[in-house]
Design an enzyme around this catalytic site. Sequence first.
Site, PDB file in Angstrom:
ATOM      1  CB  SER A 284      47.819  -0.663 -12.184  1.00 46.56           C
ATOM      2  OG  SER A 284      46.474  -0.677 -12.599  1.00 46.56           O
ATOM      3  N   PRO A 285      46.949   2.552 -11.786  1.00 40.61           N
ATOM      4  CG  PRO A 285      45.687   4.047 -13.055  1.00 40.61           C
ATOM      5  CD  PRO A 285      46.338   2.698 -13.131  1.00 40.61           C
TER       6      PRO A 285
ATOM      7  CB  CYS B 203      42.098   4.800  -4.824  1.00 46.74           C
ATOM      8  SG  CYS B 203      41.240   5.198  -6.351  1.00 46.74           S
TER       9      CYS B 203
ATOM     10  CB  ALA C  90      40.800   7.167  -9.851  1.00 46.11           C
TER      11      ALA C  90
ATOM     12  CD  GLN D 145      42.506   5.738 -13.590  1.00 44.82           C
ATOM     13  OE1 GLN D 145      42.273   5.832 -12.384  1.00 44.82           O
ATOM     14  NE2 GLN D 145      42.456   4.584 -14.243  1.00 44.82           N
TER      15      GLN D 145
ATOM     16  CE1 TYR E  21      34.675   4.152  -8.691  1.00 44.11           C
ATOM     17  CE2 TYR E  21      36.461   3.204  -9.984  1.00 44.11           C
ATOM     18  CZ  TYR E  21      35.827   3.400  -8.772  1.00 44.11           C
ATOM     19  OH  TYR E  21      36.350   2.835  -7.626  1.00 44.11           O
TER      20      TYR E  21
ATOM     21  NE  ARG F 182      42.968   0.363 -15.690  1.00 42.84           N
ATOM     22  CZ  ARG F 182      43.638  -0.124 -14.627  1.00 42.84           C
ATOM     23  NH1 ARG F 182      43.168   0.045 -13.399  1.00 42.84           N
ATOM     24  NH2 ARG F 182      44.785  -0.762 -14.786  1.00 42.84           N
TER      25      ARG F 182
ATOM     26  CG  LEU G 119      45.501 -11.705  -9.630  1.00 39.20           C
ATOM     27  CD1 LEU G 119      44.761 -13.025  -9.405  1.00 39.20           C
ATOM     28  CD2 LEU G 119      46.157 -11.258  -8.325  1.00 39.20           C
TER      29      LEU G 119
ATOM     30  NE  ARG H 179      45.113  -6.458  -4.160  1.00 34.41           N
ATOM     31  CZ  ARG H 179      44.116  -6.075  -4.960  1.00 34.41           C
ATOM     32  NH1 ARG H 179      44.290  -6.091  -6.273  1.00 34.41           N
ATOM     33  NH2 ARG H 179      42.956  -5.702  -4.462  1.00 34.41           N
TER      34      ARG H 179
END
Length: 353
Positions: free
Chosen positions: A21-22, A24, A56, A98, A179, A225, A295, A318
Amino acid sequence: MHLFEPVAFGDVILRNRIAVSPMCEYSAVDGVPNDWHLVHLGSFARGGVGLVFTEATAVSPEARISPADTGIWNDEQQQAWARIVAFVHGQGATAGMQLAHAGRKASSKPPWEGRGFVTDEDGGWVPVAPSAVAFPGLREPAALDAAGIAGVVADFGDAAERAVAAGFDVLELHAAHGYLLHEFLSPLSNQRDDEYGGSFENRARLLMEAVAEVRRRVAAPLVVRISATDWVEDGWTADDSVRLASLLRDAGVDLVDVSSGGNAPADIPVEPGYQVPFARRLRAEAGIPTGAVGLITEPKQAEEIVADGSADVVLLARALLRDPHWALRAAHDLGVEVGQGIDWPKQYLRAAP
């Protein structure tokens, strides 16, 4: 095991259904990715995932979340990304970028510097948005005019061409987490009374124009997304997302990456897999492949999400920061043999179970 079956999007085949997953990193200078990004993203490719998404990546200087975000608006950035793509490919993974515009959340501080916005004196700028409505705690944005909106669409197209030229196999448009593209979708942030505001069709117009522009410019598989819900009364809803997903399907989008929230403070019922039902619903009702995120931490959990038809891929964040070799561990835990959607780097074979 379903999680380690290959999946095709056009001519691009992922070796398994685990994606990065992107995330930052707030570690670039003038938008240029560096050794940190090489090691950060390269470690996931080495660790066995199928698809590695960049953070991103801003389509213009003012599109950055922070002054330390990566970008893809000039030659230097494109060349730096090409080096990273080459390493990802060398580990057998697919490379995805992304493409993003932070909108009213731009000119923000990195999280370890505390919340709030960056002033002009410290290298900040005035953000742009659908309406002059600030995100709580951030700077008041300027509402985009017609020329500004057209410029945003062109920036996404230019960035898509640069990303493909740098070697990226898959592109994702970031229309989630408050965003710019999400800001236009949500009535919480879009208070316009022109053709880009008001009705569902008008609020979706910018995203659909960006999709059409990218589709016109490049042939790479395209992911969008979205935040399936704002988790706020009178905001963007799951019903809206089903409707949008159908439009995206018809516009040639290959997969919807289904997250939620981010456009306004909200009470979100966070628990393991809490966003998976949204991916399941969009997949069933809109007839478009989906990615599940949020999660997802354990191999059995990820396998069940794919096996029961909730999503076509799972995206981890994570969990991969804690263990960049999560995919290798998952294959072992699920009894998947090396070579069946997973490969150990030859340098590490002596450690393979």
